[in-house]
Design an enzyme around this catalytic site. Sequence first.
Site, mmCIF file in Angstrom:
data_model
loop_
_atom_site.group_PDB
_atom_site.id
_atom_site.type_symbol
_atom_site.label_atom_id
_atom_site.label_comp_id
_atom_site.label_asym_id
_atom_site.label_seq_id
_atom_site.Cartn_x
_atom_site.Cartn_y
_atom_site.Cartn_z
ATOM 1 N N TYR A 76 0.818 -1.213 0.000
ATOM 2 C CA TYR A 76 0.000 0.000 0.000
ATOM 3 C C TYR A 76 0.856 1.270 0.000
ATOM 4 C CZ TYR A 76 -4.364 -2.436 0.101
ATOM 5 O OH TYR A 76 -5.439 -3.208 -0.280
ATOM 6 N N ARG A 79 1.509 1.806 -3.586
ATOM 7 C CA ARG A 79 0.341 2.357 -4.264
ATOM 8 C C ARG A 79 0.142 3.828 -3.919
ATOM 9 N NH1 ARG A 79 -4.928 -1.299 -4.102
ATOM 10 N NH2 ARG A 79 -5.480 0.287 -5.640
ATOM 11 N N HIS A 130 -15.120 2.590 -2.010
ATOM 12 C CA HIS A 130 -14.112 1.628 -1.563
ATOM 13 C C HIS A 130 -13.068 2.266 -0.649
ATOM 14 C CE1 HIS A 130 -15.165 -0.789 -5.432
ATOM 15 N NE2 HIS A 130 -16.011 -1.024 -4.445
ATOM 16 N N CYS A 138 -7.304 3.101 13.022
ATOM 17 C CA CYS A 138 -6.729 2.145 13.967
ATOM 18 C C CYS A 138 -7.327 0.759 13.746
ATOM 19 C CB CYS A 138 -6.997 2.614 15.396
ATOM 20 S SG CYS A 138 -6.264 1.551 16.666
ATOM 21 N N CYS A 144 -10.488 1.602 20.543
ATOM 22 C CA CYS A 144 -9.877 2.864 20.133
ATOM 23 C C CYS A 144 -10.741 3.635 19.127
ATOM 24 C CB CYS A 144 -8.501 2.611 19.535
ATOM 25 S SG CYS A 144 -7.655 4.145 19.050
ATOM 26 N N CYS A 211 -1.051 3.717 15.803
ATOM 27 C CA CYS A 211 -2.127 4.638 16.140
ATOM 28 C C CYS A 211 -1.642 5.694 17.146
ATOM 29 C CB CYS A 211 -3.311 3.874 16.721
ATOM 30 S SG CYS A 211 -4.675 4.947 17.247
ATOM 31 N N CYS A 214 -4.250 5.390 20.682
ATOM 32 C CA CYS A 214 -4.067 4.331 21.680
ATOM 33 C C CYS A 214 -2.603 3.958 21.845
ATOM 34 C CB CYS A 214 -4.894 3.105 21.315
ATOM 35 S SG CYS A 214 -4.319 2.200 19.852
#
Length: 330
Positions: A76, A79, A130, A138, A144, A211, A214
Amino acid sequence: MATSPSAPIDLAQLHSFHVALAQSTRVLSLLGAGLSASSGLPTFRGAGGLWRTHDATSLATPEAFEANPGLVWQFYSYRRHMALQAQPNAAHYALAELARRMPGFLTLSQNVDGLSQRANHPPAQLQLLHGTLFAVRCMDRELCRYGPEPNFVDPIVPALAIPTSGADPTANTTRHSAATTDHNHQPAQDLDISNISVPLDSLSPSDLPTCPKCTHALLRPNVVWFGESLPWTVLETVDTYIAQPPPIDLILVLGTSAKVFPAAGYIAEARAKGARVCVVNTDVNDAPPGGWQEGDWFFRGDAAVLVPMLLEPVIGRVVVPDVAPHTPVV
């Protein structure tokens, strides 16, 4: 239908569409990957859908992230980087301008690449079916619930920087070229991370985005993975839009085969309420659900060229900046 597969644009059909658009107050557009193809973005579905040696769709699952979050984040991150190297094309800007000029216009996008946002499409008139590569949330949804939070930082963390050494620049080891066919932009270059001769680092959870709320759970891209539900807020917004009066005048089906539901179902819903259907695609075989009907338009070719032409009587000439900002101007 408007034109035969090999014919140039039918001026009579173009005029017919312009007349209908000028009389319209409520227009829905459905966007697919073909809209971003003119910006040079590779797709990872269908034939040849490989990233390095991986079936790209196998990385887009909650199970893949649980088993190897480092590999999924590398995919990702690639991408995200590719999308930020690409530029919104004239169709993205044309649709954004139509949204500003027509309060009853709504865009439903199946794309996650952020190009509509970077073309400054008004957020209230853009629904992302999408999700998007450029928001994170998170993984701990029970305790959280951080996000989705916009994030256009590239790389999102240092460990996910694109490798730049050790690759043979002449190696043809990827099935996806980032070269653009959009005449407004220069071709992008293939990235080393897509080259299987460049080994990927093995990343631990501590190397990955965490995250900030948290401080213990991993962040994930805010995209819809296979096996996950589509965002109910988007579905509810589109359902409300279709149901409310007055009826939709037109639905624009741009750069999508319209074979995947529920997106494809919106075409039939709009048609049932009296909307006329306009398809812009490169493949004449991609008929809308239910087939072609009297009064439909089909314009075959590059959406980046055709969409501004179709919308010009309402929006005027589209001006495409040389470089779009990475972060949308709000």
